[in-house]
Structure formats: structure tokens, C-alpha cells
Design a protein around this motif. Structure first.
Motif, short mmCIF file in Angstrom:
data_model
loop_
_atom_site.label_atom_id
_atom_site.label_comp_id
_atom_site.label_asym_id
_atom_site.label_seq_id
_atom_site.Cartn_x
_atom_site.Cartn_y
_atom_site.Cartn_z
N VAL A 1 5.12 3.17 1.09
CA VAL A 1 5.05 1.76 0.71
C VAL A 1 3.63 1.23 0.88
O VAL A 1 3.09 0.56 0.00
CB VAL A 1 6.06 0.93 1.53
N LEU A 2 3.01 1.55 2.02
CA LEU A 2 1.67 1.04 2.29
C LEU A 2 0.68 1.53 1.24
O LEU A 2 -0.10 0.74 0.68
CB LEU A 2 1.21 1.48 3.68
N LEU A 3 0.72 2.83 0.95
CA LEU A 3 -0.23 3.37 -0.02
C LEU A 3 0.07 2.84 -1.42
O LEU A 3 -0.85 2.60 -2.20
CB LEU A 3 -0.21 4.89 0.00
N GLY A 4 1.35 2.64 -1.72
CA GLY A 4 1.69 2.07 -3.02
C GLY A 4 1.11 0.68 -3.17
O GLY A 4 0.51 0.35 -4.20
N ASN A 5 1.27 -0.14 -2.11
CA ASN A 5 0.72 -1.49 -2.16
C ASN A 5 -0.79 -1.45 -2.22
O ASN A 5 -1.42 -2.22 -2.96
CB ASN A 5 1.12 -2.27 -0.90
N ALA A 6 -1.40 -0.57 -1.43
CA ALA A 6 -2.86 -0.59 -1.32
C ALA A 6 -3.52 0.00 -2.55
O ALA A 6 -4.49 -0.56 -3.07
CB ALA A 6 -3.29 0.19 -0.06
N ILE A 7 -2.99 1.12 -3.06
CA ILE A 7 -3.58 1.73 -4.24
C ILE A 7 -3.47 0.77 -5.42
O ILE A 7 -4.36 0.69 -6.27
CB ILE A 7 -2.90 3.08 -4.55
#
Lengths: 251, 101
Positions: free
Chosen positions: A98-104
């Protein structure tokens, strides 16, 4: 571009299209899937390359990997307790995804796969299935006592039990709506103000000067969106932990 | 480890001397409690419970052919579940109560 035709087109950024040429088109491999692969690859790289050195004094990658690990480990042990450690891989994978999805998704030209409710609902449904599975495996039939609190008058059971079941089933929905709505709202706002920049920029002599205003708003929004990206991943992970706590301790 | 403990103690003592004790922060990591966050969360909880209730009612009605009675009943139950969710959100001492057993 969005400013063409003098209309603000804030939603086309969420449209899916296939990537990787004819191969991607043949199997419906969209840019959303591609960014999921990016996120997974980045998480794996972070963990393998970052921890490859195993230095006593960590370098940048290693300290990033270690702090991610310790963050989730602390969350799991605090929320679920010692026996929660066995669910650490699950929570950690969810959090990183979730974090990488939001950040990317905040990078230019990138796609935010967490802005699709199918994706977030898929994740939340997985959470609820795992949590229910854990509760059933640990407590067997006692799990169904969860839907009727002790000490409540028996004649209220026909009302309490359906209400509790609906409340339980609403968990994945609220979990997914929260993440999805936050990501969509943030990206729509970014797009709207970015469109203002372009529209004002083409407005004669004063336009470029005025367009500094929405541009500066967008700079501030970008920082805010970074915060939201982290916060929503955190909320997703911690609610998963709270549900796991309920499943393990059955309350 | 011992050194760290000693440092923490001295820091605590120094803070106490200068009247800078930290308020007893709850150490637990909690869901963030900003006013916007809480408001948004409460709204989402109500809406999702209502959607689940109405969805179940609608599905049962289509299956059993009892439109619109189960839909109406589940609508009310869904609203109740939404209120229950919000109550759970604000119920004080939830974690403590759970931890005590």
C-alpha cells in the motif's frame, strides 16, 4: 493534456490502458498491474539489496529496510501481542504494497493503483478473510460468540446478531473506501490545480504571474500527499493489526 | 542497555528539575486522531455499514422474492450497525478493557 478544450479533466488519470505492447494487450496487462510489479520489485530489492550488507552501522538502504521492519514489528507486537509476530509477514507485505503504491503514484507519469476501489477492496477482503480464518482456526465455534456479546438480554439476540454481522462485514468496505477515497481525492486535487497552472499560463501577460499561485498550492499539496500516502498505509496496517488482535483474543 | 537506562533516568530527572516532564503519552501506536481524520472515519463507517446492510437485504430479496421487506429490515439494521461502528470508534478505554483479560 487536461487543459485542452478549456475543461478540467481530473478523472482521466484513473483510466486503465494496456501496456507492454501487443503482449500486454493480449493478456490485459494494464499500467496498474505494471505499477504493482514495480512496487513489489522495489520492496523485494529494498529487503534483499538493503540487507545484503548486514553492516553493524547501516548504510542508507539498510537503515531504510531496518526502520520499515522495526516499524511494522513494533506495531504488530504492540497491537496483537507476542503471538502476533507470526502474522508479521502478512502485515508487512500489506503495508509495503500500500505504501509503495501510494508513493510511486506521486511520481510524474506514474499510476496510483490504490486509487482503484477494486484493488483496495481486494486487499481489504483478503484481510478480512485471513482474520476470520485466524479466528476460526484459533477458537473454532467460539468465534461465533463474537457476534453476541455476553450479558446482553437473550430476547435482543434477533436484533443484535444481524447488526453485529453487518458491522463485521462492513469492515473491509470501510477499510477499502478510506484508502481509495483518500488517494482519489488527493490526485484529483493535484490535477485540478495543475490544470489551473496551464490555463492561467495561457492568459496573456498577467497569466504566467498568476499561475504561480496554483503552482505553489500544488507544491504544498505534494508534501501533503506524501503525508497522506504514508498515513493511509499506516492506517491500513494498524487496522489490520487491530482486527488481528480481535481475532486472536476474540473480543 | 544499562547505559541507556541510566541515560533515560537522568534525562527524566533533568526534565523534572526544569519542569519539563512529558505528559504521560500513551505508548501505543494508535489510529491518528486529527479532527478531519475522525470525521472522515466516522462517515466512512456509517456509509459502509449501510451499504453492506442494504446490499445483503437487496440480495436476499432477489433470492427469496420478498421485495421490499428484507431490504427495509436490513436497511434499518445497517443503520444500526453504522451507529454501532461509530460508537466503537469513540468508545473510551477500548484497548485497556481488552488487555485486562
Amino acid at each position: 493534456m487536461a487543459a485542452e478544450g478549456k475543461a478540467i479533466d481530473a478523472l482521466s488519470q484513473f483510466e486503465l490502458s494496456t501496456t507492454l505492447g501487443p503482449i500486454g494487450a493480449a493478456v490485459n496487462f494494464t499500467q496498474s498491474n505494471l505499477h504493482m510489479v514495480y512496487a513489489a520489485a522495489f520492496a523485494i530489492l529494498l529487503m534483499t539489496v538493503g540487507m545484503g550488507a548486514r553492516a553493524l552501522v547501516p548504510g542508507r538502504m539498510q537503515s531504510l529496510a531496518e526502520s520499515a521492519y522495526e516499524f511494522i514489528m513494533g506495531m504488530v507486537t504492540e497491537q496483537v501481542g507476542e503471538e502476533g509476530k507470526r502474522y508479521f509477514p502478512f502485515v508487512f507485505a500489506l503495508f509495503m504494497f500500500v505504501l509503495l503504491g501510494n508513493a510511486i503514484g506521486l511520481l510524474p507519469y506514474a499510476f496510483t493503483y490504490t486509487s482503484h476501489i477494486v484493488v483496495t477492496f481486494g486487499l481489504a477482503a483478503m484481510v478480512i478473510v485471513v482474520v476470520t480464518g485466524v479466528a476460526l482456526a484459533r477458537h473454532g465455534w467460539h468465534f461465533f460468540g463474537y457476534f453476541f456479546p455476553e450479558g446482553a438480554p437473550l430476547w435482543l439476540a434477533p436484533i443484535i446478531i444481524p447488526v453485529e454481522i453487518v458491522s463485521y462485514l462492513s469492515r473491509p468496505l470501510s477499510l477499502s473506501i478510506r484508502l481509495f477515497a483518500n488517494m482519489v481525492a488527493g490526485h484529483v486535487m493535484l490535477k485540478v490545480f495543475a490544470t489551473f497552472v496551464v490555463m492561467l499560463g495561457g492568459l496573456g501577460v498577467v497569466g504566467p504571474v498568476l499561475s504561480i499561485l496554483p503552482l505553489s498550492i500544488n507544491v504544498a499539496l505534494m508534501g501533503f500527499e506524501l503525508l497522506v500516502a504514508f498515513l493511509q498505509a499506516y492506517v491500513f496496517a494498524i487496522l489490520t493489526c487491530i482486527y488481528l488482535h480481535d481475532a486472536v483474543h476474540l473480543h | 542497555m544499562g547505559q541507556e537506562d541510566g541515560f533515560d533516568k537522568r534525562l527524566e530527572a533533568a526534565r523534572a528539575r526544569n519542569g519539563m516532564q512529558r505528559a504521560d503519552e500513551p505508548k501505543r501506536s494508535e489510529v491518528p486522531n486529527g479532527p478531519w481524520g475522525v470525521g472522515f472515519r466516522a462517515g466512512v463507517e456509517v456509509v459502509s455499514a449501510l451499504v453492506v446492510g442494504v446490499g445483503i437485504g437487496f440480495a436476499l430479496d432477489r433470492w427469496l422474492g420478498t421485495w421490499p421487506w428484507l431490504f427495509l429490515v436490513m436497511f434499518v439494521l445497517g443503520s444500526a450497525a453504522g451507529v454501532l461502528n461509530v460508537y466503537r470508534l469513540f468508545r473510551p478505554g477500548r484497548r485497556v478493557e481488552i488487555d485486562s483479560d
